[in-house]
Design a protein around this motif. Structure first.
Motif, mmCIF file in Angstrom:
data_model
loop_
_atom_site.group_PDB
_atom_site.id
_atom_site.type_symbol
_atom_site.label_atom_id
_atom_site.label_comp_id
_atom_site.label_asym_id
_atom_site.label_seq_id
_atom_site.Cartn_x
_atom_site.Cartn_y
_atom_site.Cartn_z
ATOM 1 N N MET A 154 2.638 10.072 8.053
ATOM 2 C CA MET A 154 3.034 8.480 8.842
ATOM 3 C C MET A 154 1.469 7.682 8.304
ATOM 4 O O MET A 154 1.382 6.912 7.890
ATOM 5 C CB MET A 154 3.460 8.348 10.057
ATOM 6 C CG MET A 154 3.661 7.027 10.500
ATOM 7 S SD MET A 154 5.038 6.137 9.499
ATOM 8 C CE MET A 154 6.372 6.868 9.985
ATOM 9 N N LYS A 155 0.541 8.212 9.029
ATOM 10 C CA LYS A 155 -0.824 7.444 8.996
ATOM 11 C C LYS A 155 -1.179 7.746 7.301
ATOM 12 O O LYS A 155 -1.831 6.697 6.922
ATOM 13 C CB LYS A 155 -1.763 8.337 9.651
ATOM 14 C CG LYS A 155 -1.659 8.243 11.013
ATOM 15 C CD LYS A 155 -2.418 8.812 12.062
ATOM 16 C CE LYS A 155 -2.345 8.969 13.350
ATOM 17 N NZ LYS A 155 -3.385 9.672 14.267
ATOM 18 N N GLY A 156 -0.963 8.835 6.710
ATOM 19 C CA GLY A 156 -1.415 8.715 5.146
ATOM 20 C C GLY A 156 -0.473 7.818 4.486
ATOM 21 O O GLY A 156 -1.138 7.008 3.424
ATOM 22 N N ILE A 157 0.692 7.594 4.756
ATOM 23 C CA ILE A 157 1.504 6.771 3.676
ATOM 24 C C ILE A 157 1.147 5.221 4.215
ATOM 25 O O ILE A 157 0.988 4.457 3.160
ATOM 26 C CB ILE A 157 2.860 7.050 4.277
ATOM 27 C CG1 ILE A 157 3.521 8.258 3.656
ATOM 28 C CG2 ILE A 157 3.861 5.625 3.439
ATOM 29 C CD1 ILE A 157 5.111 8.764 3.862
ATOM 30 N N LEU A 158 1.064 5.037 5.475
ATOM 31 C CA LEU A 158 0.788 3.629 5.880
ATOM 32 C C LEU A 158 -0.692 3.213 5.313
ATOM 33 O O LEU A 158 -1.038 1.873 5.118
ATOM 34 C CB LEU A 158 0.809 3.339 7.438
ATOM 35 C CG LEU A 158 2.194 3.510 8.062
ATOM 36 C CD1 LEU A 158 2.349 3.302 9.423
ATOM 37 C CD2 LEU A 158 3.277 2.552 7.210
ATOM 38 N N ARG A 159 -1.568 4.077 5.507
ATOM 39 C CA ARG A 159 -3.027 3.964 5.058
ATOM 40 C C ARG A 159 -3.118 3.643 3.435
ATOM 41 O O ARG A 159 -3.792 2.612 2.985
ATOM 42 C CB ARG A 159 -3.858 5.038 5.118
ATOM 43 C CG ARG A 159 -5.372 4.901 4.939
ATOM 44 C CD ARG A 159 -6.202 6.001 5.265
ATOM 45 N NE ARG A 159 -5.755 7.292 4.622
ATOM 46 C CZ ARG A 159 -5.340 8.108 5.266
ATOM 47 N NH1 ARG A 159 -5.126 8.112 6.664
ATOM 48 N NH2 ARG A 159 -4.835 9.207 4.630
ATOM 49 N N GLU A 160 -2.223 4.201 2.586
ATOM 50 C CA GLU A 160 -2.049 3.952 1.221
ATOM 51 C C GLU A 160 -1.460 2.783 0.904
ATOM 52 O O GLU A 160 -1.607 2.009 -0.192
ATOM 53 C CB GLU A 160 -1.367 5.180 0.524
ATOM 54 C CG GLU A 160 -1.988 6.323 0.535
ATOM 55 C CD GLU A 160 -3.497 6.599 -0.153
ATOM 56 O OE1 GLU A 160 -3.529 5.808 -1.346
ATOM 57 O OE2 GLU A 160 -4.467 6.979 0.111
ATOM 58 N N LEU A 161 -0.351 2.522 1.770
ATOM 59 C CA LEU A 161 0.245 1.029 1.413
ATOM 60 C C LEU A 161 -0.179 -0.069 2.068
ATOM 61 O O LEU A 161 0.109 -1.313 1.783
ATOM 62 C CB LEU A 161 1.837 1.212 2.138
ATOM 63 C CG LEU A 161 2.468 2.181 1.631
ATOM 64 C CD1 LEU A 161 3.939 2.074 2.239
ATOM 65 C CD2 LEU A 161 2.911 1.984 0.189
ATOM 66 N N MET A 162 -1.326 0.074 3.003
ATOM 67 C CA MET A 162 -2.004 -1.040 3.475
ATOM 68 C C MET A 162 -2.475 -2.315 2.635
ATOM 69 O O MET A 162 -2.111 -3.507 3.045
ATOM 70 C CB MET A 162 -3.254 -0.678 4.325
ATOM 71 C CG MET A 162 -3.721 -1.483 5.332
ATOM 72 S SD MET A 162 -2.582 -2.418 6.441
ATOM 73 C CE MET A 162 -2.166 -0.787 7.415
ATOM 74 N N PRO A 163 -2.922 -2.077 1.330
ATOM 75 C CA PRO A 163 -3.200 -3.246 0.685
ATOM 76 C C PRO A 163 -2.098 -3.927 0.117
ATOM 77 O O PRO A 163 -2.184 -5.151 -0.076
ATOM 78 C CB PRO A 163 -3.751 -2.570 -0.692
ATOM 79 C CG PRO A 163 -4.117 -1.371 -0.508
ATOM 80 C CD PRO A 163 -3.318 -0.833 0.816
ATOM 81 N N GLY A 164 -0.915 -3.552 0.379
ATOM 82 C CA GLY A 164 0.405 -4.265 -0.082
ATOM 83 C C GLY A 164 1.109 -4.914 1.485
ATOM 84 O O GLY A 164 1.914 -5.513 1.345
ATOM 85 N N LEU A 165 0.567 -4.506 2.365
ATOM 86 C CA LEU A 165 0.978 -4.853 3.692
ATOM 87 C C LEU A 165 0.489 -5.908 4.362
ATOM 88 O O LEU A 165 0.316 -6.238 5.758
ATOM 89 C CB LEU A 165 1.037 -3.548 4.873
ATOM 90 C CG LEU A 165 1.864 -2.616 4.587
ATOM 91 C CD1 LEU A 165 1.969 -1.379 5.489
ATOM 92 C CD2 LEU A 165 3.579 -3.141 4.868
ATOM 93 N N ARG A 166 -0.180 -6.906 3.781
ATOM 94 C CA ARG A 166 -0.868 -8.135 4.232
ATOM 95 C C ARG A 166 -0.427 -9.247 3.740
ATOM 96 O O ARG A 166 -0.481 -9.882 2.620
ATOM 97 C CB ARG A 166 -2.361 -8.102 3.667
ATOM 98 C CG ARG A 166 -3.101 -6.719 4.349
ATOM 99 C CD ARG A 166 -4.374 -6.787 3.708
ATOM 100 N NE ARG A 166 -5.212 -5.600 4.422
ATOM 101 C CZ ARG A 166 -6.542 -5.225 3.823
ATOM 102 N NH1 ARG A 166 -6.965 -6.127 2.940
ATOM 103 N NH2 ARG A 166 -7.063 -4.359 4.349
ATOM 104 N N PRO A 167 0.832 -9.937 4.683
ATOM 105 C CA PRO A 167 1.296 -11.174 4.152
ATOM 106 C C PRO A 167 0.297 -12.403 4.095
ATOM 107 O O PRO A 167 -0.626 -12.250 4.958
ATOM 108 C CB PRO A 167 2.483 -11.220 4.955
ATOM 109 C CG PRO A 167 2.008 -10.446 6.333
ATOM 110 C CD PRO A 167 1.149 -9.439 5.720
ATOM 111 N N ARG A 168 0.594 -13.293 3.454
ATOM 112 C CA ARG A 168 -0.150 -14.511 3.592
ATOM 113 C C ARG A 168 -0.284 -14.954 5.043
ATOM 114 O O ARG A 168 -1.252 -15.543 5.490
ATOM 115 C CB ARG A 168 0.270 -15.648 2.498
ATOM 116 C CG ARG A 168 0.068 -15.404 1.050
ATOM 117 C CD ARG A 168 0.352 -16.166 0.201
ATOM 118 N NE ARG A 168 1.830 -16.185 0.017
ATOM 119 C CZ ARG A 168 2.506 -17.110 -0.705
ATOM 120 N NH1 ARG A 168 1.941 -18.051 -1.032
ATOM 121 N NH2 ARG A 168 3.995 -16.948 -0.493
ATOM 122 N N LYS A 169 0.822 -15.059 5.850
ATOM 123 C CA LYS A 169 0.791 -15.584 7.074
ATOM 124 C C LYS A 169 1.666 -14.438 7.778
ATOM 125 O O LYS A 169 2.743 -14.272 7.487
ATOM 126 C CB LYS A 169 1.465 -17.043 7.113
ATOM 127 C CG LYS A 169 0.591 -18.033 6.664
ATOM 128 C CD LYS A 169 1.320 -19.276 6.753
ATOM 129 C CE LYS A 169 0.430 -20.316 6.116
ATOM 130 N NZ LYS A 169 1.069 -21.889 6.378
#
Length: 410
Positions: A367-382
């Motif tokens: 889980m930590k590995g997947i979320l860490r890799e996806l983090m660049p796309g998990l940042r909404p503008r707001k």
């Protein structure tokens, strides 16, 4: 007097005799209301019935005789003996020839109705059935084609050989359902290959990289790979499918628990990705002897050596009950929906193998590995755009879910 009374009773003139019952009226013939309905309504009713039952309605009356020829979907089952009987008799060929005559009559009828979906069930190792399948596909020229491919001999570990499939001009959706591991995916060719938009490979088949290397589908937008088995790693790239937007990998397993096979998805236009499988772990409290796979050819070992993703336009990521030793994400888009679900427990095994398990620590690491890799796309503008955020954990399940909406105007 007694004689006269008996005489009068015979004539029916005695006052205390019972009245005769009124004569029975003829039963009125009920009006056939349903047959007066328009053809389009009757055909719509028949579409909700099994195809074989819809065809049998032709024997009801002259009004129903040709209604089944207006059905948008046609099912042709060429194998009357099924999977359990490998013998082949003359009635089977006569049945197939009758199907050809029926199909030709429908297509040459003055009130020809287009066949939208053609389903065919046949045996790949029976030559005359393969010959007629090619005829049926060309005659119907259906936009949607679905092939259920069997083997009369019931081969498992053997290879039934290479084969090719020529698609007619109108076909834009193709679904292949092999029922034996001996059946390879076909080599696709024909004028419609360049316009094919959806491809579904669903069934017990060994999927090798050579199939993906030898296919070029420039218009394909949706690909489903379901219940296949991987003997080695595969790559799904924009080189063979430049317009691929939606990908579903479901119940795709490696050959055995010792097979090192991974999946790489390198698709520039991909927007939706689903990597899922049925939960293939059992609680640790279960008896180890219960969870044994009877054959090495089963989609139960869903542990990949590596999963690599490069999809700069990806918006939806769904990972359900799969496990990979390594997850690498090169790039993703602005993710709007993410769901990750992992389950710890006992893994399936063959009879001669020792019982192994997937621990909660393994799930935590995954889980930590997947979320860490996806983090660049998990940042909404707001962050107020976030519609739902869920993190769940218990003794066996570990889940993460987040869904957001992108407003039309910021």
């Amino acid at each position: 007097m007694a004689g006269k009374k008996r005489h009068d009773r015979r004539k029916g003139n005695v006052s205390n005799s019972k009245p005769l019952p009124p004569p029975k009226k003829a039963v009125e013939k009920r009006e056939d209301v349903i047959s007066k309905l328009p053809d389009d309504i009757l055909v719509h009713i028949l579409t909700m019935c099994p195809y074989s039952d819809a065809v049998r309605t032709a024997a009801v009356s002259r009004r129903w005789q040709h209604l089944h020829t207006q059905l948008p979907g046609v099912l042709l089952s060429m194998s009357v003996l099924g999977l359990l009987n490998s013998s082949l008799g003359e009635p089977s060929e006569q049945r197939v020839q009758s199907m050809e005559r029926t199909l030709r009559r429908r297509l040459h009828d003055g009130n020809h109705h287009t066949i939208e979906l053609l389903r065919i069930l046949y045996r790949k190792d029976v030559p005359f059935e393969c010959k007629y399948v090619n005829k049926f596909i060309a005659l119907a020229n259906a936009p949607r084609l679905e092939l259920h491919v069997q083997c009369a001999k019931g081969l498992l570990d053997e290879d039934a050989g290479e084969w090719s499939l020529e698609l007619p001009p109108a076909t834009t959706q193709l679904k292949l359902r092999p029922y034996w591991y001996a059946v390879r995916p076909p080599r696709l060719h024909g004028p419609t290959v360049n316009s094919l938009r959806q491809l579904i490979l669903n069934g017990m088949v060994v999927l090798r990289q050579e199939f993906l290397d030898n296919v070029f589908l420039p218009s394909l937008e949706e690909l489903h790979i379901v219940k296949c088995t991987l003997p080695a790693s595969i790559e799904i790239t924009s080189g063979g499918m430049p317009r691929l937007k939606r990908l579903r990998v479901s119940n795709v397993a490696v050959m055995s628990d010792t097979t090192k096979a991974g999946i790489a998805v390198l698709a520039d236009e991909l927007t939706t990705l689903h990597v899922t499988c049925s939960c293939q772990t059992e609680p640790m409290s279960s008896d180890p002897g219960w969870f044994i796979s009877p054959s090495r050819f089963r989609a139960v070992f869903t542990r990949y050596s590596c999963f690599r993703l490069r999809a700069p336009k990806l918006r939806v990521f769904d990972w359900h009950c799969c496990y990979a030793d390594e997850v690498r994400v090169d790039s993703v888009g602005c993710l709007s929906d993410v769901a990750v679900q992992l389950a710890a427990g006992r893994l399936p095994r063959l009879g001669h193998q020792e019982s192994t398990c997937l621990t909660m620590e393994d799930c935590d690491k995954q889980m930590k590995g997947i979320l860490r890799e996806l983090m660049p796309g998990l940042r909404p503008r707001k962050w107020n755009y976030i519609e739902r955020k869920c993190v769940k954990r218990d003794e066996r399940w570990l889940c993460f879910e987040i869904s957001s909406i992108t407003p039309k105007y910021d």
